[in-house]
Design an enzyme around this catalytic site. Structure first.
Site, PDB file in Angstrom:
ATOM      1  N   HIS A 110       0.895 -22.708 -16.615  1.00 45.20           N
ATOM      2  CA  HIS A 110       1.272 -21.468 -17.165  1.00 45.20           C
ATOM      3  C   HIS A 110       1.691 -20.744 -15.963  1.00 45.20           C
ATOM      4  CE1 HIS A 110       0.919 -18.784 -20.840  1.00 45.20           C
ATOM      5  NE2 HIS A 110       2.039 -18.109 -20.073  1.00 45.20           N
ATOM      6  N   VAL A 111       3.000 -20.613 -15.756  1.00 44.57           N
ATOM      7  CA  VAL A 111       3.730 -20.097 -14.633  1.00 44.57           C
ATOM      8  C   VAL A 111       3.176 -18.738 -14.692  1.00 44.57           C
ATOM      9  CG1 VAL A 111       6.032 -19.513 -15.709  1.00 44.57           C
ATOM     10  CG2 VAL A 111       5.733 -19.832 -13.295  1.00 44.57           C
ATOM     11  N   HIS A 112       2.869 -17.993 -13.406  1.00 44.00           N
ATOM     12  CA  HIS A 112       2.565 -16.546 -13.274  1.00 44.00           C
ATOM     13  C   HIS A 112       2.839 -15.816 -12.133  1.00 44.00           C
ATOM     14  CE1 HIS A 112      -0.946 -19.219 -12.452  1.00 44.00           C
ATOM     15  NE2 HIS A 112      -1.204 -18.283 -11.595  1.00 44.00           N
ATOM     16  N   ALA A 113       3.134 -14.784 -12.058  1.00 39.32           N
ATOM     17  CA  ALA A 113       3.411 -14.134 -10.693  1.00 39.32           C
ATOM     18  C   ALA A 113       2.151 -13.084 -10.374  1.00 39.32           C
ATOM     19  CB  ALA A 113       4.846 -13.215 -10.809  1.00 39.32           C
TER      20      ALA A 113
END
Ligand code: ZN
Length: 152
Positions: A110-113
């Site tokens: 789950h891509v996250h910044a």
């Protein structure tokens, strides 16, 4: 960090989707929900105020997210920087996405910044990642302060 290792296992349930589904945003440390993206406090922060913005949809890579999801994610990054500036007066920020295990991603699916506030004289970013850090403020306190600042 054992949390990162277990959360990064391919068959592990997604910690971010689980937080969204938990139904208790304070307990799950979700600071703000948008239509396509949300903000969550890092449960194992590198610094006080370390949070993450990401699409609501479970997408693993930045190239899998839609333009709307990316726009809302970055808008939440901007709002969190404003809130952190107002409440914590950091001297700077590290902001970024680690994609792939080789790049240091803790949650691969789950891509996250990340948004990590920095203060003059604090520890360098990389050594902090590899270590446990004693924080001057509890997560609950940070959560309450930041949700209030985000509403302001
Ligand atoms: Zn997910």
């Amino acid at each position: 960090m054992s949390y990162v290792t277990s959360a990064g296992a391919p068959d592990a349930p997604c910690v971010f989707c689980s937080a969204l589904a938990a139904g208790d945003d304070r307990r799950a440390l979700i600071l703000r929900r948008g239509q396509r993206a949300f903000l969550i406090l890092n449960a194992f922060p590198y610094a006080t105020g370390h949070l993450m913005a990401m699409p609501v949809r479970h997408v693993a890579r930045v190239e899998d997210a839609t333009a709307d999801e990316l726009t809302e994610t970055m808008t939440l990054v901007q709002e969190s920087v404003r809130a952190l500036n107002a409440g914590y007066q950091p001297d700077g920020f590290n902001m970024g996405i680690n994609q792939g295990r080789v790049a240091g991603a803790g949650v691969l699916g789950h891509v996250h910044a990340h948004v990590v506030p920095r203060w003059n004289g604090d520890t360098n970013f990389m050594p902090v990642i590899a270590d446990t850090k004693v924080l001057p403020e509890s997560l609950e306190t940070t959560y309450d302060r930041l949700t209030a600042l985000l509403r302001a």
